[in-house]
Scaffold this active site. Structure first.
Site, mmCIF file in Angstrom:
data_model
loop_
_atom_site.group_PDB
_atom_site.id
_atom_site.type_symbol
_atom_site.label_atom_id
_atom_site.label_comp_id
_atom_site.label_asym_id
_atom_site.label_seq_id
_atom_site.Cartn_x
_atom_site.Cartn_y
_atom_site.Cartn_z
ATOM 1 N N SER A 63 0.644 -1.721 -0.016
ATOM 2 C CA SER A 63 -0.251 0.049 0.098
ATOM 3 C C SER A 63 0.943 1.440 -0.377
ATOM 4 C CB SER A 63 -1.029 0.259 1.360
ATOM 5 O OG SER A 63 -2.443 -0.936 0.600
ATOM 6 N N LYS A 66 0.578 3.718 -3.311
ATOM 7 C CA LYS A 66 -0.655 4.503 -3.005
ATOM 8 C C LYS A 66 -0.556 5.558 -3.799
ATOM 9 C CE LYS A 66 -3.638 1.054 -0.604
ATOM 10 N NZ LYS A 66 -4.427 0.408 0.236
ATOM 11 N N TYR A 188 -3.891 -2.911 -10.708
ATOM 12 C CA TYR A 188 -3.425 -2.695 -8.879
ATOM 13 C C TYR A 188 -3.069 -3.669 -7.932
ATOM 14 C CZ TYR A 188 -5.004 -2.314 -3.482
ATOM 15 O OH TYR A 188 -4.833 -2.033 -2.778
ATOM 16 N N TYR A 239 -4.556 3.541 8.240
ATOM 17 C CA TYR A 239 -5.861 3.305 8.465
ATOM 18 C C TYR A 239 -5.927 3.841 9.760
ATOM 19 C CZ TYR A 239 -3.025 0.689 4.564
ATOM 20 O OH TYR A 239 -2.366 -0.265 3.686
ATOM 21 N N VAL A 257 1.350 -3.471 4.029
ATOM 22 C CA VAL A 257 1.308 -4.844 4.490
ATOM 23 C C VAL A 257 2.587 -5.999 4.281
ATOM 24 C CG1 VAL A 257 -0.846 -5.239 5.157
ATOM 25 C CG2 VAL A 257 -0.670 -5.844 2.609
#
Length: 303
Positions: A63, A66, A188, A239, A257
């Site tokens: 992630s 992103k 993705y 998060y 992660v």
């Protein structure tokens, strides 16, 4: 400031927590990574790089990607992007379906999986090759032409990507996807499979420390846009632990992660720390501890 000495002191301080937490198991290819690994790197805005531990060892950025797809899309799309994705913390797990229904297919922010899928969708429409555009950018900013995808990780993500598929189809039902869902999912999964080292990522996020200016001096983002990305990183980058991360670390940051976390100190440097053991919210236990120690030792934060 003697950054090398500081990083060495941080490394010594975090040794007791190495191995704590659990590696990501819902992506089987990540489950075999040794949770005791640790690396940390710092890249100044002038281009000097310092590191300790496994700081040159590539790992799956997941992630963290992103941040870069958001910046690349924002550079091309401007404020129009924010009509399709919000800027607020979610308060829910990163792969949650719950909020999408009562918010009519508009993801809460670009860093939860639903929001990242919207960003990838838009970057794909704008460029015709979202994953290639991202890889080329990261190769240039990191100075490492060998940065590439890990096909094993990508295949593992695709084989176990049912929740992401559900998120994308659900948003498509609300008209918030421009490209075909399978096309978006493919790009993705590949973007999340990129393998980079702490040194690579510390350099690559340097444009956010330089207020939108790339490593070669060209401008990717305006100062205002760079501020926006840093702000969303601070409030949404870890998060539903973003409040605790801001409290402990005091820097814009983004976790993945795979165990990596990048952080930005405007006008000074980019940071990256990697240790695969994750807490219950998906953030590296040793990584958060290391960044906490770093800002405490140096007094460097945005506050």
């Amino acid at each position: 400031m003697d950054y090398q000495a500081v990083l060495s002191e941080v490394w010594d301080a975090v040794r007791p927590v190495l191995g704590q937490g659990r590696v990501a198991t819902y992506i089987p290819a990540l489950a075999a990574v040794d949770p005791h690994r640790f690396g940390m790197a710092l890249a100044t805005v002038e281009g000097d790089v310092y590191g300790v531990g496994d700081w040159r060892e590539p790992f799956s950025i997941q992630s963290i990607s992103k941040v870069f797809t958001l910046a690349l899309t924002l550079a091309r799309d401007g404020d129009a992007l924010w009509r399709r994705v919000g800027k607020e913390p979610s308060g829910n797990p990163f792969n949650s379906l719950v909020q999408l229904e009562y918010e009519q297919g508009i993801p809460r922010n670009p860093f939860i999986n639903a929001g990242a899928l919207v960003i990838t969708d838009r970057l794909q429409r704008l460029t015709g090759d979202a994953r290639g555009t991202l890889r080329d950018f990261l190769r240039a900013e990191s100075g490492n032409p060998l940065v590439d995808f890990d096909p094993v990780i990508a295949a593992s993500e695709a084989a176990h990507g049912h929740r992401n598929s559900a998120l994308a189809h659900f948003m498509a039902s609300y008209g918030n996807m421009e490209c075909a869902v399978p096309e978006v999912l493919e790009h993705y999964f590949w973007q999340c499979s990129l393998a980079m080292s702490c040194a690579d990522l510390a350099r690559a996020c340097g444009f956010l420390a330089r207020h939108g200016q790339r490593a070669d001096g060209a401008r990717l983002l305006t100062r205002s846009q760079a501020k926006q990305v840093n702000a969303v990183m601070l409030t949404c980058g870890t998060y539903d632990a973003a409040g605790e991360f801001a409290y402990r670390v005091g820097l814009p940051g983004k976790s993945g992660v795979g165990g990596g976390i990048i952080a930005v100190i405007p006008n000074r440097c980019g940071l990256c720390v990697w240790s695969p053991g994750l807490d219950a919210r998906g953030n590296s236990v040793a990584g958060v501890e290391a960044l906490d120690r770093f800002t405490t030792l140096t007094g460097l934060s945005i506050f």
